[in-house]
Write an enzyme that holds these catalytic residues in place. Structure first.
Site, PDB file in Angstrom:
ATOM      1  N   ASP A  67      19.014  67.080  20.075  1.00 24.32           N
ATOM      2  CA  ASP A  67      17.674  67.057  20.945  1.00 24.32           C
ATOM      3  C   ASP A  67      16.770  67.363  20.127  1.00 24.32           C
ATOM      4  O   ASP A  67      16.567  67.803  19.730  1.00 24.32           O
ATOM      5  CB  ASP A  67      18.383  67.469  21.850  1.00 24.32           C
ATOM      6  CG  ASP A  67      19.446  68.489  22.158  1.00 24.32           C
ATOM      7  OD1 ASP A  67      19.057  68.872  20.825  1.00 24.32           O
ATOM      8  OD2 ASP A  67      20.627  68.949  22.501  1.00 24.32           O
ATOM      9  N   ASN A 131      27.805  76.810  30.012  1.00 24.38           N
ATOM     10  CA  ASN A 131      27.897  75.563  31.277  1.00 24.38           C
ATOM     11  C   ASN A 131      28.733  74.415  31.262  1.00 24.38           C
ATOM     12  O   ASN A 131      28.794  73.978  31.392  1.00 24.38           O
ATOM     13  CB  ASN A 131      26.926  75.497  32.205  1.00 24.38           C
ATOM     14  CG  ASN A 131      25.755  74.856  31.150  1.00 24.38           C
ATOM     15  OD1 ASN A 131      26.280  74.554  29.766  1.00 24.38           O
ATOM     16  ND2 ASN A 131      24.808  74.890  31.505  1.00 24.38           N
ATOM     17  N   HIS A 133      27.710  72.186  29.115  1.00 23.96           N
ATOM     18  CA  HIS A 133      26.689  70.951  28.704  1.00 23.96           C
ATOM     19  C   HIS A 133      27.076  71.195  26.766  1.00 23.96           C
ATOM     20  O   HIS A 133      27.164  71.688  26.162  1.00 23.96           O
ATOM     21  CB  HIS A 133      25.324  71.849  29.411  1.00 23.96           C
ATOM     22  CG  HIS A 133      24.723  72.123  27.090  1.00 23.96           C
ATOM     23  ND1 HIS A 133      23.631  72.673  27.860  1.00 23.96           N
ATOM     24  CD2 HIS A 133      25.301  72.120  26.761  1.00 23.96           C
ATOM     25  CE1 HIS A 133      23.137  73.930  26.889  1.00 23.96           C
ATOM     26  NE2 HIS A 133      23.918  73.278  26.119  1.00 23.96           N
ATOM     27  N   GLU A 138      22.756  68.770  30.653  1.00 22.45           N
ATOM     28  CA  GLU A 138      23.443  69.869  31.538  1.00 22.45           C
ATOM     29  C   GLU A 138      24.835  69.194  32.615  1.00 22.45           C
ATOM     30  O   GLU A 138      24.678  67.642  32.852  1.00 22.45           O
ATOM     31  CB  GLU A 138      22.504  70.162  32.583  1.00 22.45           C
ATOM     32  CG  GLU A 138      20.898  70.843  31.827  1.00 22.45           C
ATOM     33  CD  GLU A 138      21.765  71.988  31.001  1.00 22.45           C
ATOM     34  OE1 GLU A 138      22.515  72.277  30.651  1.00 22.45           O
ATOM     35  OE2 GLU A 138      20.533  72.681  30.717  1.00 22.45           O
TER      36      GLU A 138
HETATM   37  P1  PGA Z   1      24.649  77.923  21.196  1.00 29.80           P
HETATM   38  O1  PGA Z   1      24.178  76.795  21.290  1.00 29.80           O
HETATM   39  O2  PGA Z   1      25.300  77.416  19.342  1.00 29.80           O
HETATM   40  O3  PGA Z   1      23.436  78.057  20.449  1.00 29.80           O
HETATM   41  O4  PGA Z   1      25.830  78.907  21.345  1.00 29.80           O
HETATM   42  C1  PGA Z   1      24.951  75.868  22.011  1.00 29.80           C
HETATM   43  C2  PGA Z   1      24.759  74.783  22.758  1.00 29.80           C
HETATM   44  O5  PGA Z   1      24.183  74.933  23.798  1.00 29.80           O
HETATM   45  O6  PGA Z   1      24.962  73.646  22.770  1.00 29.80           O
END
Ligand code: PGA
Length: 239
Positions: A67, A131, A133, A138
């Site tokens: 992304d 959450n 995702h 999302e």
């Molecule tokens: P993070 O993000 O490694 O910064 O916790 C993971 C994600 O949001 O997929």
């Protein structure tokens, strides 16, 4: 789904790097799906170190990132700084969505074509959101979605606000879709810290649920999860 239990983030980083390293070392050509965020940082650090120590060339490696923020090159900069600059990979073999594209719909299609032209992703590395995702898919995202533009949720915006001290935090992103991710031949999901404990519990114990996108991974034939003690805390409480 296979679970590799590690004690902390340091061990997670080393295990993840060894996993990816053996995939790269044993292949004539490999397409790696890559993630950004805090969790894979240590993995990139170890892989950069191994590439020097073992003189591992990345000339046969192609990368596609999950992304990028709309109107930003934040993840391009992250990948450059934390990985690409250290491993000597030909830069035309690295791919991220262009969040600055004028026609975002067209950019999403182009990104799908890039993945297709590479004949798909051999190993996709994923983090997991608080959450649930995956990528920036999302809660509520269709399981068959392809690369698309998303409005980020409050939970994701606040988890990532710390990265935008010099730049206004974008509210939208381009992400590979869940359908796109599921076509990867193999998936390696990394989860570190107690903030991920609920998402990890749902991943292993919850039923298939679009409100927790990661649960779809139960329908993929080859998923390995590396989780540290914090990320497993709710899972282990129950068993
Ligand atoms: P993070 O993000 O490694 O910064 O916790 C993971 C994600 O949001 O997929």
């Amino acid at each position: 789904m296979r679970l590799i239990k590690v004690s902390d983030e340091e061990e997670l980083s080393r295990m993840a790097a060894e996993y990816v390293f053996s995939e790269i070392k044993n292949a004539d050509r490999v397409v790696l799906g890559l993630a950004t965020g805090r969790t894979p940082l240590g993995m990139y650090r170890y892989l950069s170190k191994y590439s020097k120590e073992y003189k591992l060339l990345f000339s046969h490696v192609h990368t596609v990132n999950l992304d990028e923020y709309v109107g930003s090159r934040a993840y391009h900069a992250y990948m450059q700084e934390n990985f690409f600059d250290h491993i000597g990979i030909p830069i035309n073999q690295t791919h991220l969505p262009d969040g600055e594209a004028l026609d975002l719909e067209r950019e999403c299609k182009r990104y799908e074509e890039v993945i297709q032209q590479l004949s798909g992703i051999d190993l996709q590395v994923l983090g997991i959101g608080e959450n649930g995702h995956i990528g920036f898919n999302e809660p509520g995202t269709d399981f068959s979605s392809r690369t698309h533009v998303v409005e980020l949720t409050e939970s994701t915006l606040s988890a990532n606000a710390k990265y935008f001290t010099h730049e206004k935090q974008p509210q939208k992103a381009i992400t590979m879709g869940i359908g796109t991710i599921l076509e990867s031949k193999e998936i390696l999901l990394l989860a570190a810290g107690v903030k991920k404990a609920n998402a990890v519990k749902e991943l292993f114990k919850g039923s298939l649920n679009e409100n927790i996108p990661a649960t779809v991974l139960n329908h993929h034939p080859s998923v390995t999860v590396i989780a540290d003690r914090g990320a497993r805390s709710l899972l282990e409480e129950e068993s």
